[in-house]
Write an enzyme that holds these catalytic residues in place. Structure first.
Site, PDB file in Angstrom:
ATOM      1  N   TYR A   1      12.004   7.790 -15.943  1.00 21.43           N
ATOM      2  CA  TYR A   1      11.973   6.680 -16.897  1.00 21.43           C
ATOM      3  C   TYR A   1      11.715   5.335 -16.211  1.00 21.43           C
ATOM      4  O   TYR A   1      11.381   4.355 -16.877  1.00 21.43           O
ATOM      5  CB  TYR A   1      13.295   6.605 -17.667  1.00 21.43           C
TER       6      TYR A   1
ATOM      7  N   LYS B   1      37.209  11.094 -21.162  1.00 18.54           N
ATOM      8  CA  LYS B   1      37.707  11.880 -20.034  1.00 18.54           C
ATOM      9  C   LYS B   1      36.967  13.207 -19.976  1.00 18.54           C
ATOM     10  O   LYS B   1      37.007  13.995 -20.917  1.00 18.54           O
ATOM     11  CB  LYS B   1      39.212  12.123 -20.180  1.00 18.54           C
TER      12      LYS B   1
ATOM     13  N   ARG C   1      19.582  11.262 -26.976  1.00 16.13           N
ATOM     14  CA  ARG C   1      20.110  10.682 -25.738  1.00 16.13           C
ATOM     15  C   ARG C   1      19.003   9.958 -24.974  1.00 16.13           C
ATOM     16  O   ARG C   1      19.232   8.924 -24.345  1.00 16.13           O
ATOM     17  CB  ARG C   1      20.720  11.788 -24.879  1.00 16.13           C
TER      18      ARG C   1
END
Length: 248
Positions: free
Chosen positions: A245, A149, A213
């Site tokens: 990417y 959340k 990441r």
């Protein structure tokens, strides 16, 4: 960055007078730029020498560029920065990131906090703030799911089997957050320090949360995820930042 001035000067065959000039220029440079080099700070340095004579400008630019290249060579800087004679800042990125072998990230280590932080980024593509916000109540290890959340909304992410033991180990005694002390989440600096210590211990010094990441992004793309699917997984408002990417 100041601590690298003397090793840099020692690496060059300079006269005593030249050493003094280099030292003076670089101390000024470091004072203005600080410990983290970026384009804005280099532009600040540019402005500080704008009114000097042409010869003084050239000397300071040459000294700063040699120092920047030295910092890049010793891997203090991840990117090569260069000030040009026309007073523009050029930034050259390293080669496009490649997928690294992450097996060592799962091996036994005394740095368990940093290890779990890195695995949550590698496995789920979370940001450090998202890792910090993981609540115990939103971890369902039986069904291998994490309900995340954030201000951007709610995401339900699957947990791989390999990640479960690492989570089980750290869940013991936790009240509210996965990373906490008596129900209070740790600071941003705490996460940075523990991640830095862990990646250094396995020989990946300089591997940041952002780069971890990026590994998740590269692996998901390789697995066949579309740019839209990956954007949803990461909780992005738009897939624009992922376009680089997916360029052929």
């Amino acid at each position: 960055m100041k601590s690298y001035i003397e090793p840099f000067i020692a690496s060059k065959a300079l006269s005593q007078n030249s050493q003094k000039a280099y030292r003076y220029d670089l101390q000024q440079f470091c004072q203005l730029v600080g410990e983290r080099v970026n384009q804005d700070k280099l532009l600040l340095y540019q402005n500080s020498i704008a009114n000097l004579s042409l010869s003084a400008k050239k000397r300071k630019l040459s000294t700063a560029n040699q120092f920047l290249y030295y910092l890049y060579q010793i891997k203090y800087l991840n990117s090569y920065f260069r000030l040009t004679d026309t007073m523009k800042v050029m930034r050259t990125e390293k080669q496009q990131a490649a997928i690294i072998n992450t097996d060592i990230f799962y091996q036994k280590t005394p740095f368990v906090w940093g290890q779990l932080i890195s695995l949550l980024i590698l496995e789920l593509g979370l940001t450090p703030s998202e890792v910090a916000g993981i609540e115990v109540a939103n971890l369902d290890l039986s069904f291998q799911m994490l309900t995340l959340k954030t201000k951007k909304g709610v995401r339900v992410l699957p947990l791989s089997q390999i990640l479960i033991p690492f989570l089980e180990q750290q869940l013991v005694g936790k009240e509210v957050y996965l990373f906490e002390h008596r129900g209070i989440p740790f600071s941003r600096q705490w996460f940075f320090n523990h991640l830095k210590t862990f990646v250094r211990s396995i020989g990946y010094e300089g591997l940041t949360a952002q780069k971890l990441r990026e590994q998740f992004i590269l692996k998901e793309k390789l697995a066949g995820k579309s740019i839209i699917e990956l954007s949803d997984i990461l909780g992005l408002k738009s897939p624009v930042t992922l376009e680089k990417y997916y360029k052929s």
